[in-house]
Design a protein around this motif. Structure first.
Motif, PDB file in Angstrom:
ATOM      1  N   LYS A   1     -52.068  53.571 108.140  1.00 22.57           N
ATOM      2  CA  LYS A   1     -52.529  53.636 106.849  1.00 22.57           C
ATOM      3  C   LYS A   1     -51.240  54.892 106.600  1.00 22.57           C
ATOM      4  O   LYS A   1     -51.963  55.069 106.922  1.00 22.57           O
ATOM      5  CB  LYS A   1     -53.548  52.988 106.253  1.00 22.57           C
ATOM      6  N   THR A   2     -51.345  55.506 104.521  1.00 22.40           N
ATOM      7  CA  THR A   2     -51.233  55.801 104.455  1.00 22.40           C
ATOM      8  C   THR A   2     -51.971  56.312 103.115  1.00 22.40           C
ATOM      9  O   THR A   2     -52.363  55.042 102.376  1.00 22.40           O
ATOM     10  CB  THR A   2     -49.793  55.853 103.877  1.00 22.40           C
ATOM     11  N   ARG A   3     -52.542  57.343 102.862  1.00 21.52           N
ATOM     12  CA  ARG A   3     -53.174  57.606 101.776  1.00 21.52           C
ATOM     13  C   ARG A   3     -52.864  58.580 100.577  1.00 21.52           C
ATOM     14  O   ARG A   3     -52.601  59.575 101.182  1.00 21.52           O
ATOM     15  CB  ARG A   3     -54.631  57.817 102.281  1.00 21.52           C
TER      16      ARG A   3
ATOM     17  N   GLY B   1     -46.880  46.907 102.125  1.00 19.65           N
ATOM     18  CA  GLY B   1     -48.529  47.022 103.376  1.00 19.65           C
ATOM     19  C   GLY B   1     -49.584  46.297 101.370  1.00 19.65           C
ATOM     20  O   GLY B   1     -49.442  46.839 100.497  1.00 19.65           O
ATOM     21  N   ASP B   2     -50.364  46.306 102.537  1.00 19.12           N
ATOM     22  CA  ASP B   2     -51.301  45.951 101.555  1.00 19.12           C
ATOM     23  C   ASP B   2     -52.100  47.180 100.753  1.00 19.12           C
ATOM     24  O   ASP B   2     -52.555  48.391 101.587  1.00 19.12           O
ATOM     25  CB  ASP B   2     -53.030  45.288 102.395  1.00 19.12           C
TER      26      ASP B   2
ATOM     27  N   LYS C   1     -51.704  49.824 103.789  1.00 14.59           N
ATOM     28  CA  LYS C   1     -52.000  49.376 105.321  1.00 14.59           C
ATOM     29  C   LYS C   1     -50.275  49.270 105.756  1.00 14.59           C
ATOM     30  O   LYS C   1     -49.779  48.695 105.010  1.00 14.59           O
ATOM     31  CB  LYS C   1     -53.002  48.392 105.939  1.00 14.59           C
ATOM     32  N   ALA C   2     -49.891  49.649 106.479  1.00 17.51           N
ATOM     33  CA  ALA C   2     -48.033  49.729 107.608  1.00 17.51           C
ATOM     34  C   ALA C   2     -48.304  47.948 107.059  1.00 17.51           C
ATOM     35  O   ALA C   2     -49.204  46.819 107.968  1.00 17.51           O
ATOM     36  CB  ALA C   2     -48.211  50.460 108.214  1.00 17.51           C
TER      37      ALA C   2
END
Length: 222
Positions: free
Chosen positions: A64-66, A204-205, A190-191
């Motif tokens: 995931k990325t933030r 992504g979610d 999320k990826a």
């Protein structure tokens, strides 16, 4: 004097690196009696700027990325109240890191990552095991209260750090605005599924978390 310093400096640097890696090793090792005895000192050293997790590896990859968004509120030169829209302050830093492998953007993003990690950190292994086995004793209740106090302290530290990140961003983005308050929003992306990894348009979610308005803090550039 100069030659003596040149002889001593490498030893001092090696000693400092040795201490740092010793704390890092103690922080990352599984729970054991030695770690328990030094956990307080280790946590104080590692958090927030050296905090890390092994979620880069299987089986629980953190895919995931933030991103951090900031909003600014204050008065312009005419004294008129203004509230500026949300601005993504993470994407420009990521773009710089991808373009230039050696860039100050890495240090700037580290402040964001540290704040987010503190704000969303999971309980340590000792606290997790403690909560899994509740007891109706005063000692247990005191231990739970202490764990909750540490959890709130981490979150407060994360909010403060992100507030300072937002304050610095508002000062840079709107130099003519007398910023009074800042606000932070975090997007966690999320990826997509592994089967969709080659599809550039695969969504992504995304989940959002917003903090309340915080007073502007004067942040000096160093």
């Amino acid at each position: 004097m100069g030659q003596a310093l040149q002889k001593v400096l490498p030893a001092v640097l090696l000693f400092g690196l040795g201490i740092h890696f010793a704390f890092t090793l103690a922080f990352l090792t599984p729970i054991n009696p030695v770690k328990v005895s030094v956990l307080g000192a280790v946590n104080r050293y590692m958090q927030p700027f050296f905090y890390q997790r092994w979620t880069l590896f299987a089986p629980d990859v953190e895919a995931k990325t933030r991103h951090v968004f900031v909003a600014c509120r204050g008065e312009d030169a005419a004294g008129v109240s203004r509230e500026e829209p949300w601005v993504n302050v993470t994407s420009p830093l990521l773009d710089l890191k991808q373009r230039y492998r050696l860039t100050p953007a890495d240090r700037l993003e580290r402040a964001q990552v540290a704040g987010l990690s503190q704000l969303t950190a999971s309980d340590d292994e000792i606290t997790t095991r403690l909560l899994e086995k509740p007891e109706d004793t005063d000692a247990y209740r005191q231990a739970v209260a202490a764990a909750e106090g540490q959890r709130q302290q981490r979150k407060q530290q994360g909010r403060r750090l992100l507030g300072r990140v937002a304050s610095a961003a508002c000062t840079s983005l709107y130099p003519q605005l007398r910023t009074r308050e800042v606000r932070v929003r975090m997007a966690t992306i999320k990826a997509p599924a592994f089967s969709q990894r080659m599809n550039a348009d695969a969504p992504g979610d995304t989940t959002w978390m917003e903090l309340s308005w915080q007073p502007m803090e004067a942040v000096e550039a160093r």
